[in-house]
Design a protein around this motif. Sequence first.
Motif, PDB file in Angstrom:
ATOM      1  N   ASP A  48       0.810  -1.130   0.062  1.00 21.59           N
ATOM      2  CA  ASP A  48      -0.064  -0.153  -0.082  1.00 21.59           C
ATOM      3  C   ASP A  48       0.690   1.169   0.001  1.00 21.59           C
ATOM      4  O   ASP A  48       0.737   2.415  -0.545  1.00 21.59           O
ATOM      5  CB  ASP A  48      -0.900   0.108   1.212  1.00 21.59           C
ATOM      6  N   ARG A  49       1.893   0.958   0.644  1.00 17.57           N
ATOM      7  CA  ARG A  49       2.782   2.504   0.670  1.00 17.57           C
ATOM      8  C   ARG A  49       3.294   2.693  -0.655  1.00 17.57           C
ATOM      9  O   ARG A  49       3.495   3.931  -0.986  1.00 17.57           O
ATOM     10  CB  ARG A  49       4.066   2.209   1.947  1.00 17.57           C
ATOM     11  N   THR A  50       4.005   1.685  -1.208  1.00 13.48           N
ATOM     12  CA  THR A  50       4.605   1.904  -2.579  1.00 13.48           C
ATOM     13  C   THR A  50       3.331   2.154  -3.943  1.00 13.48           C
ATOM     14  O   THR A  50       3.575   3.196  -4.482  1.00 13.48           O
ATOM     15  CB  THR A  50       5.082   0.403  -3.032  1.00 13.48           C
ATOM     16  N   ILE A  51       2.191   1.637  -3.488  1.00 20.17           N
ATOM     17  CA  ILE A  51       1.032   2.147  -4.436  1.00 20.17           C
ATOM     18  C   ILE A  51       0.815   3.681  -4.489  1.00 20.17           C
ATOM     19  O   ILE A  51       0.844   4.560  -5.198  1.00 20.17           O
ATOM     20  CB  ILE A  51      -0.197   1.415  -4.065  1.00 20.17           C
ATOM     21  N   ALA A  52       0.877   4.115  -3.021  1.00 22.52           N
ATOM     22  CA  ALA A  52       0.537   5.585  -2.717  1.00 22.52           C
ATOM     23  C   ALA A  52       1.762   6.423  -3.177  1.00 22.52           C
ATOM     24  O   ALA A  52       1.377   7.462  -3.795  1.00 22.52           O
ATOM     25  CB  ALA A  52       0.347   5.630  -1.210  1.00 22.52           C
ATOM     26  N   ALA A  53       2.972   6.059  -3.019  1.00 24.54           N
ATOM     27  CA  ALA A  53       4.049   6.782  -3.477  1.00 24.54           C
ATOM     28  C   ALA A  53       4.135   6.813  -5.048  1.00 24.54           C
ATOM     29  O   ALA A  53       4.402   8.017  -5.488  1.00 24.54           O
ATOM     30  CB  ALA A  53       5.425   6.185  -3.145  1.00 24.54           C
ATOM     31  N   LEU A  54       3.900   5.746  -5.751  1.00 27.15           N
ATOM     32  CA  LEU A  54       3.706   5.959  -7.207  1.00 27.15           C
ATOM     33  C   LEU A  54       2.518   6.758  -7.655  1.00 27.15           C
ATOM     34  O   LEU A  54       2.863   7.714  -8.607  1.00 27.15           O
ATOM     35  CB  LEU A  54       3.497   4.259  -7.745  1.00 27.15           C
ATOM     36  N   ALA A  55       1.558   6.693  -7.257  1.00 19.12           N
ATOM     37  CA  ALA A  55       0.300   7.683  -7.406  1.00 19.12           C
ATOM     38  C   ALA A  55       0.736   9.124  -7.213  1.00 19.12           C
ATOM     39  O   ALA A  55       0.545   9.994  -7.800  1.00 19.12           O
ATOM     40  CB  ALA A  55      -1.005   7.209  -6.480  1.00 19.12           C
ATOM     41  N   ALA A  56       1.405   9.264  -6.046  1.00 22.96           N
ATOM     42  CA  ALA A  56       1.763  10.628  -5.612  1.00 22.96           C
ATOM     43  C   ALA A  56       2.975  11.222  -6.724  1.00 22.96           C
ATOM     44  O   ALA A  56       2.867  12.200  -6.987  1.00 22.96           O
ATOM     45  CB  ALA A  56       2.508  10.731  -4.192  1.00 22.96           C
ATOM     46  N   ALA A  57       3.706  10.423  -6.931  1.00 23.49           N
ATOM     47  CA  ALA A  57       4.779  10.633  -7.911  1.00 23.49           C
ATOM     48  C   ALA A  57       3.833  11.362  -9.470  1.00 23.49           C
ATOM     49  O   ALA A  57       4.419  12.075  -9.962  1.00 23.49           O
ATOM     50  CB  ALA A  57       5.557   9.469  -8.292  1.00 23.49           C
ATOM     51  N   GLU A  58       3.098  10.517  -9.832  1.00 21.06           N
ATOM     52  CA  GLU A  58       2.463  10.702 -11.059  1.00 21.06           C
ATOM     53  C   GLU A  58       1.684  11.962 -11.090  1.00 21.06           C
ATOM     54  O   GLU A  58       1.655  12.939 -11.609  1.00 21.06           O
ATOM     55  CB  GLU A  58       1.458   9.680 -11.320  1.00 21.06           C
ATOM     56  N   ARG A  59       0.831  12.221  -9.778  1.00 21.21           N
ATOM     57  CA  ARG A  59       0.246  13.459  -9.382  1.00 21.21           C
ATOM     58  C   ARG A  59       1.228  14.589  -9.514  1.00 21.21           C
ATOM     59  O   ARG A  59       0.760  15.773  -9.943  1.00 21.21           O
ATOM     60  CB  ARG A  59      -0.496  13.502  -8.310  1.00 21.21           C
ATOM     61  N   ALA A  60       2.436  14.541  -9.143  1.00 21.31           N
ATOM     62  CA  ALA A  60       3.308  15.545  -8.989  1.00 21.31           C
ATOM     63  C   ALA A  60       4.313  15.989 -10.523  1.00 21.31           C
ATOM     64  O   ALA A  60       4.773  16.465 -10.409  1.00 21.31           O
ATOM     65  CB  ALA A  60       4.516  15.264  -8.071  1.00 21.31           C
ATOM     66  N   GLY A  61       3.637  15.098 -11.489  1.00 19.16           N
ATOM     67  CA  GLY A  61       4.404  15.278 -12.780  1.00 19.16           C
ATOM     68  C   GLY A  61       5.411  14.406 -12.983  1.00 19.16           C
ATOM     69  O   GLY A  61       6.178  14.510 -14.109  1.00 19.16           O
ATOM     70  N   LEU A  62       5.684  13.460 -12.351  1.00 20.22           N
ATOM     71  CA  LEU A  62       6.947  12.396 -12.473  1.00 20.22           C
ATOM     72  C   LEU A  62       6.425  11.170 -13.039  1.00 20.22           C
ATOM     73  O   LEU A  62       5.351  10.659 -12.870  1.00 20.22           O
ATOM     74  CB  LEU A  62       7.503  11.969 -11.116  1.00 20.22           C
ATOM     75  N   GLU A  63       7.040  10.885 -14.321  1.00 21.22           N
ATOM     76  CA  GLU A  63       6.592   9.754 -15.014  1.00 21.22           C
ATOM     77  C   GLU A  63       7.434   8.615 -14.466  1.00 21.22           C
ATOM     78  O   GLU A  63       8.340   8.660 -14.033  1.00 21.22           O
ATOM     79  CB  GLU A  63       7.146   9.846 -16.503  1.00 21.22           C
TER      80      GLU A  63
END
Length: 308
Positions: free
Chosen positions: A38-53
């Motif tokens: 769950d932590r990794t899923i949240a981090a990946l989603a946050a990265a995409e929202r911040a504009g990181l591919e």
Amino acid sequence: MTDASAPPSRAPETAVTPRLIATDLDGTLLHDDKTVSDRTIAALAAAERAGLEVFFVTGRPARWMGVVSDHVHGHGLAICANGAAVVDLHRGGRIVEVSPLERTTARQVVDALRSAAPGTSFAVERTGGIHYEPQYPPLLLDPAAVVAPAEKLLADDFVPPLGPEDTEPDGPGGGAGPVFPDQPVIKLLAHHPELDPDAFLALAHTAAGDLATFTRSSPTALLEISGPGVSKAGTLARCCAERGIAPEEVVAFGDMPNDIAMLSWAGTSYAMANAHPDVLAATTRRTASNNDDGVAAVIERILQDGHL
């Protein structure tokens, strides 16, 4: 089909704002039980929202990408088979780009390894699925697989059964048309029941290193063999160039020898705490193990600080 190009030289590490995260899966992003926390899923989603591919860059074939298919947003692409295939996870894992291992070359590799390491058995990974020799220990039995000597599996007149990755899931009329009707070879796998894994890799480089690209990611003596110049690094470099992303704007994560070229190319690279000694030697930065969400920890820090 496209030929893989050699990656450019690695840029020096500097304090830059990252634009792309490239991560291996097994032993890196995934826990040992092959799940995404769950932590990794949240981090990946946050990265995409911040504009990181985010690019998943893995040795896995397209058909084994279901575990992460819901966690790539934006572009939806993943790099599979150690760089030999680019896969669209938004379209059911459809392979959209291939850098093949030519059959003639694959047969030469088989001959060379049979001579150098008697007892070696082979599997042939095509765009439509895997086929293997009777002695080869398959990781996952495929009911559609053809079991036969490698020479037959690589013969010019061999026609394997159509696999799910050779169909267009949303094509005209419901989409049953083949995308790659000739089913190119994307990876040859070689297994030895007795040799040390690193010794087997070194032996293969000596016996046939001029024919193909050899690497490994398994704890067993299992080699992964791609076309000349094909690697995670080369395909990632090409995908980044298409997006105007420079190497120094890429953060990469890995744990096994098949990650070293990618880690050496990216501007900033992290070895997992559980990484192979060669990976630890090739990188200067470390993060926690895969089971301790080491990738997520770095992403969280990047998002908090805004830079590397």
